[in-house]
Design a protein around this motif. Structure first.
Motif, PDB file in Angstrom:
ATOM      1  N   GLU A  41      -7.512  -0.586  -3.797  1.00  0.00           N
ATOM      2  CA  GLU A  41      -7.158  -1.179  -2.508  1.00  0.00           C
ATOM      3  C   GLU A  41      -5.704  -0.928  -2.137  1.00  0.00           C
ATOM      4  O   GLU A  41      -5.312  -1.084  -0.969  1.00  0.00           O
ATOM      5  N   SER A  42      -4.880  -0.529  -3.112  1.00  0.00           N
ATOM      6  CA  SER A  42      -3.460  -0.297  -2.841  1.00  0.00           C
ATOM      7  C   SER A  42      -3.172   1.110  -2.345  1.00  0.00           C
ATOM      8  O   SER A  42      -2.033   1.402  -1.957  1.00  0.00           O
ATOM      9  N   THR A  82       0.834  -1.195   0.000  1.00  0.00           N
ATOM     10  CA  THR A  82       0.000   0.000   0.000  1.00  0.00           C
ATOM     11  C   THR A  82       0.870   1.247   0.000  1.00  0.00           C
ATOM     12  O   THR A  82       2.014   1.236   0.450  1.00  0.00           O
ATOM     13  N   SER A  92      -4.202   4.696  -7.773  1.00  0.00           N
ATOM     14  CA  SER A  92      -5.386   3.831  -7.682  1.00  0.00           C
ATOM     15  C   SER A  92      -5.729   3.235  -9.035  1.00  0.00           C
ATOM     16  O   SER A  92      -6.068   2.043  -9.148  1.00  0.00           O
TER      17      SER A  92
END
Length: 402
Positions: free
Chosen positions: A321-322, A175, A315
């Motif tokens: 989600e990262s 992330t 994104s």
């Protein structure tokens, strides 16, 4: 895992094994310069101490975008959090060989990622529509290296349009966290000179302590919980302003008490008010205030527009989600990347390096700081994609556009 990633992990481990304190980064700078020259970049060493400045010219004319990584290690005795250990040892075979010095803030990863971004884009320079300036900075821990590098004028001569950086954080590996309009607090160092004895000093310490609005974490679990709070809209709403207070008492050679105060403050516009309040506290005790470093060191403030644009692009490239979205500023650490942001707007992002399953805590400055090395490859891919995108966007308009 690619051959490049394997090499970057080996580089990170070599730097980790031989950590160097602020102002002593000669060996690390040499490793960086060697790899960048081999990749074909134009490299200047000895910039503001052991700083390295490397330039990659792309396939077409365009603006300059800067990427910065820091290289210095931590003095474990004075600059680490002595929490109870929670992690196994993850650096077996490449642990620090230097007593009381270690890479507890992740600068070894930052350096390896910076080298990786430069090498990856040098191999694929057709993606680079302009110029990239890679800044490998010494002496970040004492907030001295950025100022020293800027004092040479070499960074300004390149006229970067935007500037970016990464920092390790205890978020999940894979992330990147963007924090539009937020960042890290500024810091002010204050000495309160008193005429009286210990009782007077104790009363002053108590009054100054009441200026604080946030207490420092007391464990790794607490540290993680407070970092997660910057992502939560409701929790973040309670820390839009913060004052972190650290104090210690000394004596002059004549035996008079001195209370040394370190304030970490967000937003930085509160510094004049807090200085006035501390001056009033000192005056009531019959003392006076000195500012050993002059003005307060500025906060690191991420551009709202450029951070938001970066989050949207990352994104789209790597999946929503990262990308995590920070909604407040972490109140306990400062960053001299702030000075580079004053030269060219941009952002610092948090790179997640924690892995809950294995116990890698990803918490900088804890004595058992450990990082998932898979984050190195993710950091390289994310920053290479962002920098090339920003060159394209910045080159599309005479003014920086999101």
């Amino acid at each position: 895992m690619t051959v490049l990633e394997d090499g970057l992990i080996a580089l990170r481990r070599e730097i980790h094994r031989h950590p160097e304190l602020a102002g002593e980064e000669r060996r690390t700078a040499g490793l960086v310069a060697e790899q960048l020259r081999a990749a074909g970049l134009e490299v200047t060493t000895g910039v503001g101490g052991h700083g390295v400045l490397a330039v990659l010219d792309g396939s077409a004319d365009g603006p300059t975008v800067m990427y910065r990584a820091d290289m210095d290690a931590v003095d474990v005795r004075y600059n680490s959090l002595d929490f109870p250990r929670t992690s196994p040892v993850f650096d077996e075979g490449f642990a620090s060989l230097v007593p009381d010095v270690a890479h507890l803030c992740g600068h070894d990863l930052h350096t390896a990622i910076g080298v990786g971004v430069a090498r990856a884009l040098a191999r694929d320079s057709g993606r680079v529509r302009g110029r990239l300036a890679f800044v490998f900075q010494p002496a970040e821990e004492p907030l001295q290296g950025a100022r020293a590098m800027l004092a040479t004028g070499l960074v300004q001569k390149l006229a970067p349009r935007e500037s970016y950086a990464l920092h390790c954080a205890p978020f999940p590996a894979g992330t990147v966290t963007v924090s539009p309009g937020h960042g890290l607090p500024g810091v002010d160092n204050i000495r309160i000179m008193l005429p009286g004895g210990d009782a007077a000093a104790g009363a002053v310490v108590s009054e100054v302590a009441r200026l604080g609005t946030v207490a420092f974490p007391q464990s790794v679990a607490d540290y993680h919980a407070r970092f997660r709070a910057v992502l939560d809209p409701r929790a973040a709403a309670t820390i839009q302003e913060s004052v972190s207070v650290a104090q210690w008492t000394e004596q002059t050679p004549e035996g008079r008490p001195v209370v040394s105060v370190m304030l970490k403050v967000w937003p930085q516009e509160r510094f004049p008010e807090l200085r006035a309040r501390i001056e009033a506290i000192a005056a009531r005790a019959g003392g006076h205030v000195e500012y050993p470093y002059g003005d307060a060191f500025p906060a690191m403030v991420n551009s709202v527009d450029l951070s938001t644009a970066a989050g949207r692009h990352l994104s789209a490239e790597f999946g929503p989600e990262s990308v995590l979205w920070g909604r407040a500023s972490w109140p306990h650490n400062c960053e001299d990347f702030a000075l580079f942001l004053r030269e060219a707007p941009g952002a610092m992002f948090y790179l997640g390096v924690a892995d809950a399953e294995t116990g890698m805590n990803g918490a900088p400055h804890t004595r058992d700081f450990a990082a998932d090395e898979r984050a190195i490859g993710h950091g390289v891919r994310a920053m290479a994609a962002l920098l090339t995108h920003r060159l394209h966007q910045a080159g599309a308009s005479p003014a920086t556009s999101p």
